[in-house]
Design an enzyme around this catalytic site. Structure first.
Site, PDB file in Angstrom:
ATOM      1  N   GLY A   1       0.803  -1.217   0.000  1.00 47.52           N
ATOM      2  CA  GLY A   1       0.000   0.000   0.000  1.00 47.52           C
ATOM      3  C   GLY A   1       0.836   1.267   0.000  1.00 47.52           C
ATOM      4  O   GLY A   1       0.502   2.252  -0.670  1.00 47.52           O
ATOM      5  N   THR A   2       1.921   1.269   0.735  1.00 49.05           N
ATOM      6  CA  THR A   2       2.740   2.486   0.842  1.00 49.05           C
ATOM      7  C   THR A   2       3.312   2.871  -0.521  1.00 49.05           C
ATOM      8  O   THR A   2       3.235   4.031  -0.939  1.00 49.05           O
ATOM      9  CB  THR A   2       3.873   2.262   1.865  1.00 49.05           C
ATOM     10  OG1 THR A   2       3.273   1.954   3.133  1.00 49.05           O
ATOM     11  CG2 THR A   2       4.757   3.493   2.007  1.00 49.05           C
TER      12      THR A   2
ATOM     13  N   ASN B   1      -8.330   4.064   8.101  1.00 48.37           N
ATOM     14  CA  ASN B   1      -7.716   2.950   8.827  1.00 48.37           C
ATOM     15  C   ASN B   1      -7.909   3.033  10.338  1.00 48.37           C
ATOM     16  O   ASN B   1      -7.770   2.034  11.027  1.00 48.37           O
ATOM     17  CB  ASN B   1      -6.219   2.839   8.502  1.00 48.37           C
ATOM     18  CG  ASN B   1      -5.510   4.156   8.586  1.00 48.37           C
ATOM     19  OD1 ASN B   1      -5.830   5.104   7.877  1.00 48.37           O
ATOM     20  ND2 ASN B   1      -4.534   4.241   9.472  1.00 48.37           N
TER      21      ASN B   1
ATOM     22  N   GLN C   1      -7.615  -0.334   3.318  1.00 44.36           N
ATOM     23  CA  GLN C   1      -8.504  -0.915   4.346  1.00 44.36           C
ATOM     24  C   GLN C   1      -9.822  -1.363   3.735  1.00 44.36           C
ATOM     25  O   GLN C   1     -10.369  -2.399   4.106  1.00 44.36           O
ATOM     26  CB  GLN C   1      -8.779   0.105   5.465  1.00 44.36           C
ATOM     27  CG  GLN C   1      -7.573   0.460   6.303  1.00 44.36           C
ATOM     28  CD  GLN C   1      -7.102  -0.674   7.194  1.00 44.36           C
ATOM     29  OE1 GLN C   1      -7.867  -1.574   7.562  1.00 44.36           O
ATOM     30  NE2 GLN C   1      -5.831  -0.661   7.564  1.00 44.36           N
TER      31      GLN C   1
ATOM     32  N   GLY D   1      -1.875  -6.584   0.068  1.00 40.60           N
ATOM     33  CA  GLY D   1      -2.222  -7.975   0.341  1.00 40.60           C
ATOM     34  C   GLY D   1      -2.469  -8.299   1.806  1.00 40.60           C
ATOM     35  O   GLY D   1      -3.396  -9.032   2.137  1.00 40.60           O
ATOM     36  N   HIS D   2      -1.640  -7.734   2.695  1.00 39.71           N
ATOM     37  CA  HIS D   2      -1.667  -8.249   4.076  1.00 39.71           C
ATOM     38  C   HIS D   2      -2.857  -7.784   4.900  1.00 39.71           C
ATOM     39  O   HIS D   2      -3.057  -8.245   6.018  1.00 39.71           O
ATOM     40  CB  HIS D   2      -0.346  -7.939   4.792  1.00 39.71           C
ATOM     41  CG  HIS D   2      -0.130  -6.516   5.175  1.00 39.71           C
ATOM     42  ND1 HIS D   2      -0.241  -6.081   6.470  1.00 39.71           N
ATOM     43  CD2 HIS D   2       0.210  -5.433   4.453  1.00 39.71           C
ATOM     44  CE1 HIS D   2       0.046  -4.780   6.524  1.00 39.71           C
ATOM     45  NE2 HIS D   2       0.317  -4.369   5.311  1.00 39.71           N
TER      46      HIS D   2
ATOM     47  N   THR E   1      12.467  -7.467 -10.122  1.00 37.83           N
ATOM     48  CA  THR E   1      12.040  -8.851 -10.368  1.00 37.83           C
ATOM     49  C   THR E   1      10.676  -9.086  -9.730  1.00 37.83           C
ATOM     50  O   THR E   1      10.468  -8.762  -8.556  1.00 37.83           O
ATOM     51  CB  THR E   1      13.082  -9.828  -9.777  1.00 37.83           C
ATOM     52  OG1 THR E   1      14.320  -9.590 -10.437  1.00 37.83           O
ATOM     53  CG2 THR E   1      12.654 -11.273  -9.968  1.00 37.83           C
TER      54      THR E   1
ATOM     55  N   CYS F   1       3.424   3.449  14.855  1.00 39.14           N
ATOM     56  CA  CYS F   1       4.537   3.857  14.004  1.00 39.14           C
ATOM     57  C   CYS F   1       5.543   2.712  13.934  1.00 39.14           C
ATOM     58  O   CYS F   1       5.354   1.662  14.542  1.00 39.14           O
ATOM     59  CB  CYS F   1       5.174   5.140  14.518  1.00 39.14           C
ATOM     60  SG  CYS F   1       6.079   4.941  16.034  1.00 39.14           S
TER      61      CYS F   1
HETATM   62  N1  PLP Z   1      -2.990   2.947   3.578  1.00 41.00           N
HETATM   63  C1  PLP Z   1      -3.760   2.559   4.604  1.00 41.00           C
HETATM   64  C2  PLP Z   1      -5.126   3.127   4.748  1.00 41.00           C
HETATM   65  C3  PLP Z   1      -3.284   1.627   5.530  1.00 41.00           C
HETATM   66  O1  PLP Z   1      -4.056   1.251   6.552  1.00 41.00           O
HETATM   67  C4  PLP Z   1      -1.977   1.115   5.355  1.00 41.00           C
HETATM   68  C5  PLP Z   1      -1.389   0.173   6.346  1.00 41.00           C
HETATM   69  O2  PLP Z   1      -1.564   0.313   7.526  1.00 41.00           O
HETATM   70  C6  PLP Z   1      -1.223   1.546   4.247  1.00 41.00           C
HETATM   71  C7  PLP Z   1      -1.762   2.465   3.392  1.00 41.00           C
HETATM   72  C8  PLP Z   1       0.151   0.998   3.994  1.00 41.00           C
HETATM   73  O3  PLP Z   1       0.069  -0.278   3.422  1.00 41.00           O
HETATM   74  P1  PLP Z   1       1.322  -1.299   3.493  1.00 41.00           P
HETATM   75  O4  PLP Z   1       1.426  -1.763   4.904  1.00 41.00           O
HETATM   76  O5  PLP Z   1       0.943  -2.398   2.542  1.00 41.00           O
HETATM   77  O6  PLP Z   1       2.513  -0.545   3.020  1.00 41.00           O
END
Ligand code: PLP
Length: 391
Positions: free
Chosen positions: A77-78, A152, A185, A206-207, A243, A335
């Site tokens: 996600g990041t 989130n 989320q 994914g997680h 990769t 954090c």
């Molecule tokens: N965006 C939201 C709303 C999230 O809750 C999170 C993870 O807590 C992220 C982005 C980041 O995702 P990732 O942990 O896959 O980098």
């Protein structure tokens, strides 16, 4: 490996991460073993990996309501959020705009690019008038608008069609301003094919939905301007080099398949558990309020999220005592060090800092049970009482 017996934990922190679903583990296993090929090759192992990634891309596209060519696999996600906001390297010209309650994966790149942060209302939803004013203020030089589909911390769901209507009303005809939504989320609960349809860019991970960590996707709808953020070997049609994480990609597809397959039943079951949890705690813990729910209507909050503010406690002590009772929970987002930060989300919603001090997020997921809720209903009142007694 031996060691002291691991105590079972009551996991009420599914918004942080989830256990890998059995079907996902099974789908991934061959790719950790005999099917370990790198798709960037020409022999049988490589061809098998190409086939696996192609099939996974089709299934992810079907689950998310886009074309396979619009799926870019990322590290999570990041990265998806960072890529959507900057538009790659060099960044898209113009000013990025986002809301004050976004995850730091959106807020930080917006701030780094001198973007505009728009206010939200008491329920945590973007103020559409403030969004319109920000778009006008930027005078046609907006590079992207980013509004998360579900928060989130509070679980509050955004009506993305309403956001898109404001964006489209304020943009000049050409160029079209890309609308991004962080659905990291939301993807565990909502039908993104419908609820994220208005977005040009959509982030998932994914997680958060029973898949592995370190894999995600960014949907980039056709004609949306994007350059690569990670450059090198030209994988993902030149949009994301490196990769391919074949085992992760297969896991993400399997997790989305499983999520979609049991979404209706899971949402109904988990929402009922969540309601029992909220109502039980409101009844037994004095001075407790549901943070983002007005008039008891939880229809616009994710089924798995219970967010409370409890008077006369500080979140850190409460979490410590809950952990001692075997319950894993959270306050604001954690954090990297694992410590609790004060919540920029609650601050943006105008929650009094003294009230926000006692915030508690209990989040359920696909494998949560009635026993988890029973454990929390017993542990939280005890822990609150102890914090208040020592307070
Ligand atoms: N965006 C939201 C709303 C999230 O809750 C999170 C993870 O807590 C992220 C982005 C980041 O995702 P990732 O942990 O896959 O980098």
């Amino acid at each position: 490996m031996t060691g002291p017996p691991v105590q079972p934990i009551v996991d009420l922190d599914h918004a942080a991460t989830t256990r890998v679903r059995p079907a996902v583990r099974e789908a991934m296993a061959p790719f950790l073993d005999e099917r370990y090929g790198n798709p960037s090759g020409s022999h049988r192992l490589a061809r098998e990996a190409v086939r696996a990634v192609d099939e996974a891309r089709e299934r992810v596209a079907a689950a998310l309501g886009c074309a396979p060519a619009e799926v870019v696999f990322t590290s999570g996600g990041t990265e998806s959020d960072n890529h959507a906001i900057s538009g790659g390297m060099p960044p898209r010209p113009g000013v990025p705009v986002c809301t004050a309650v976004e995850h730091h994966a959106v807020l930080d790149p917006v701030r780094a690019l001198d973007g505009v942060v728009v206010a939200v209302d008491r329920s945590g939803r973007v103020d559409l008038d403030a969004l319109g004013a920000a778009l006008e203020g930027a005078g046609g030089h907006v590079s992207v608008v980013s509004v998360m589909l579900a928060n989130n911390e509070t679980g509050v769901i955004t009506d993305l069609d309403a956001v898109a209507a404001v964006v489209r009303a304020h943009e000049p005809e050409v160029p079209r301003v890309p609308l991004h939504t962080d659905a990291v989320q939301a993807a565990a609960w909502l039908d993104l094919a419908d609820q994220a349809a208005a977005a040009d860019l959509v982030s998932v991970s994914g997680h958060k939905l029973g898949g592995p960590k370190g894999i995600g996707a960014l949907i980039v709808r056709q004609h949306t301007p994007i350059r690569p953020l990670v450059m090198g070997g030209g994988q993902e049609h030149g949009r994301r080099s490196g990769t391919s994480n074949v085992v992760g990609i297969v896991g993400l597809a399997a997790a989305l398949d499983a999520t979609v397959a049991d979404r209706v039943a899971t949402n109904e079951r988990i929402a009922a558990l969540r309601d029992r949890l909220v109502e039980g705690l409101l009844a037994t813990v004095t001075g407790t309020v549901e943070t983002a729910v007005l008039d008891g209507d939880r229809s616009a909050v994710l089924p798995g999220i219970c967010h409370l503010c409890i008077e006369g406690v500080d979140a850190e002590s409460l979490l410590f005592l809950l952990e001692a009772e075997g319950v894993a929970a959270s306050a604001a987002s954690s954090c990297a060090s694992g410590a609790q930060q004060s919540s920029h989300v609650l601050e943006a919603m105008g929650v009094d800092p003294l009230v926000a001090r006692g915030s508690l997020r209990l989040s359920l997921g696909w494998d949560s049970t009635a026993a988890d809720v029973d454990a929390a209903l017993a542990a939280v009142p005890r822990a609150v009482e102890r914090v208040r007694a020592f307070g």
